[in-house]
Scaffold this active site. Structure first.
Site, short mmCIF file in Angstrom:
data_model
loop_
_atom_site.label_atom_id
_atom_site.label_comp_id
_atom_site.label_asym_id
_atom_site.label_seq_id
_atom_site.Cartn_x
_atom_site.Cartn_y
_atom_site.Cartn_z
N GLU A 88 62.90 49.51 60.67
CA GLU A 88 63.14 49.33 61.87
C GLU A 88 62.41 49.49 62.93
O GLU A 88 61.33 49.75 62.25
CB GLU A 88 64.61 50.55 61.48
CG GLU A 88 65.35 50.39 60.68
CD GLU A 88 66.92 50.04 61.75
OE1 GLU A 88 66.15 48.77 62.29
OE2 GLU A 88 67.89 50.40 61.52
N HIS B 5 64.58 44.27 63.56
CA HIS B 5 64.31 44.58 62.51
C HIS B 5 64.42 43.49 61.36
O HIS B 5 64.83 42.33 61.57
CB HIS B 5 64.99 45.71 62.09
CG HIS B 5 66.48 45.96 61.43
ND1 HIS B 5 66.82 46.66 61.41
CD2 HIS B 5 67.64 44.20 61.43
CE1 HIS B 5 68.77 46.18 60.72
NE2 HIS B 5 68.50 45.03 61.05
N ASN C 123 67.47 44.59 67.08
CA ASN C 123 66.50 45.03 67.43
C ASN C 123 64.99 45.14 66.50
O ASN C 123 64.40 45.76 67.21
CB ASN C 123 66.67 47.11 66.85
CG ASN C 123 66.78 46.82 65.59
OD1 ASN C 123 66.17 46.18 64.73
ND2 ASN C 123 67.15 48.87 64.87
N ASP D 129 67.55 45.08 50.39
CA ASP D 129 67.19 45.84 50.99
C ASP D 129 68.58 46.59 50.29
O ASP D 129 69.24 45.50 50.20
CB ASP D 129 67.14 46.43 52.25
CG ASP D 129 67.99 45.20 53.21
OD1 ASP D 129 68.64 44.49 52.74
OD2 ASP D 129 67.79 45.21 54.19
P1 PGA Z 1 73.16 39.91 60.46
O1 PGA Z 1 71.92 40.24 60.61
O2 PGA Z 1 72.34 38.35 60.06
O3 PGA Z 1 74.41 40.01 59.87
O4 PGA Z 1 72.64 39.16 62.00
C1 PGA Z 1 70.25 40.42 60.05
C2 PGA Z 1 70.06 42.26 60.40
O5 PGA Z 1 70.29 43.10 60.44
O6 PGA Z 1 68.89 41.41 60.02
#
Ligand code: PGA
Length: 265
Positions: free
Chosen positions: A143, A138, A136, A67
């Site tokens: 999302e 995702h 969450n 992304d």
């Molecule tokens: P993080 O993010 O590794 O910074 O916890 C993971 C994500 O949001 O996919």
């Protein structure tokens, strides 16, 4: 799903890096799917170390990131292009032209998705996708309530994700609220997937992903349908799983089979 539970986040990073390096050694022209965020950073540090000390070469590897924010210049320190250059690409022997990040700065951002999907297809698809997971649930920027059949497209971020990421932006700075992200169906086409999760904050999302229903409210739960996914977890991230004894039993049996017959992956 293969559930690997390790004591520490350092062990999670090391296991992830070993899987990447084994593949790259076996298949030097592998196509890797990469993730940003704090979780994969330790894995990238280990890839750099293995490149410098063990001679692992990425010179024929192609990469596709999950992304990118919409509206940030690639030189912006919070763009994912910048993140990948600084945290991995500049330290290994990968060819810059073989590294791909979804284009978040096109005049028409709606064109970004189909263009990126074409590039992935032309490269022969992703051999190994590395994933983190949001608190969450995702994956990428898919999302909760993202279609489980989604392809690379523009996605509007949730307030939770915007808040979680606000720590990286100055108070009066523009913080993107749109991103281009591989879709869930795009991710599911990867031949192999490793999802890394560490820390208590991820425990609920991990439990939903592994032991909850397949449901768009927890996008990572779609991985239950993927035939070759490994969840690599530290004990904190695994703390809300109910069937850990069974996962350990499965791994032991699998190790015995691999020792006898080799790893088919
Ligand atoms: P993080 O993010 O590794 O910074 O916890 C993971 C994500 O949001 O996919």
């Amino acid at each position: 799903m293969e559930i690997i539970i390790l004591e520490t986040s350092a062990q999670v990073a090391e296991r992830g890096a070993q899987i990447v390096c084994e593949l790259v050694r076996k298949q030097p022209d592998s196509v890797l799917g990469l993730a940003t965020g704090s979780t994969p950073m330790a894995l990238y540090e280990r890839l750099i170390e293995k490149h410098k000390t063990n001679g692992v070469s990425f010179s024929s590897v192609t990469t596709f990131n999950l992304d990118e924010y919409v509206g940030l210049d690639p030189q912006h320190p919070q763009s994912y292009r910048y993140f990948m250059n600084k945290n991995l690409f500049e330290h290994i022997d990968i060819k810059p032209q073989n590294t791909h990040i979804p284009p978040g700065n096109l005049d028409n951002p709606l064109a970004a998705g189909p263009q990126y999907e074409d590039q992935i297809r032309q490269a022969g698809g992703i051999d190994l996708q590395i994933l983190g997971i949001g608190a969450n649930g995702h994956i990428g920027f898919n999302e909760p309530t993202s279609s489980l059949g989604s392809r690379t497209r523009i996605k509007t971020l949730t307030k939770k994700t915007i808040d979680d990421n606000s720590r990286f932006f100055a108070q009066d700075e523009f913080q993107p609220y749109l991103a281009v992200t591989m879709g869930i169906a795009t991710i599911m086409e990867s031949k192999r997937i490793i999802l890394l999760a560490t820390g208590w904050k991820k425990a609920e999302a991990v439990a939903e992903t592994v032991e909850g229903p397949v449901c768009a409210l927890c996008p990572a739960s779609a991985l239950q349908w993927h035939p070759c996914t490994s969840m690599i977890l530290d004990t904190a991230a695994a703390s809300l799983l109910k069937h850990t004894a069974y996962y350990k039993f499965v791994l032991n049996e699998q190790d015995r089979l691999v020792e006898r017959f080799g790893d088919p992956r």
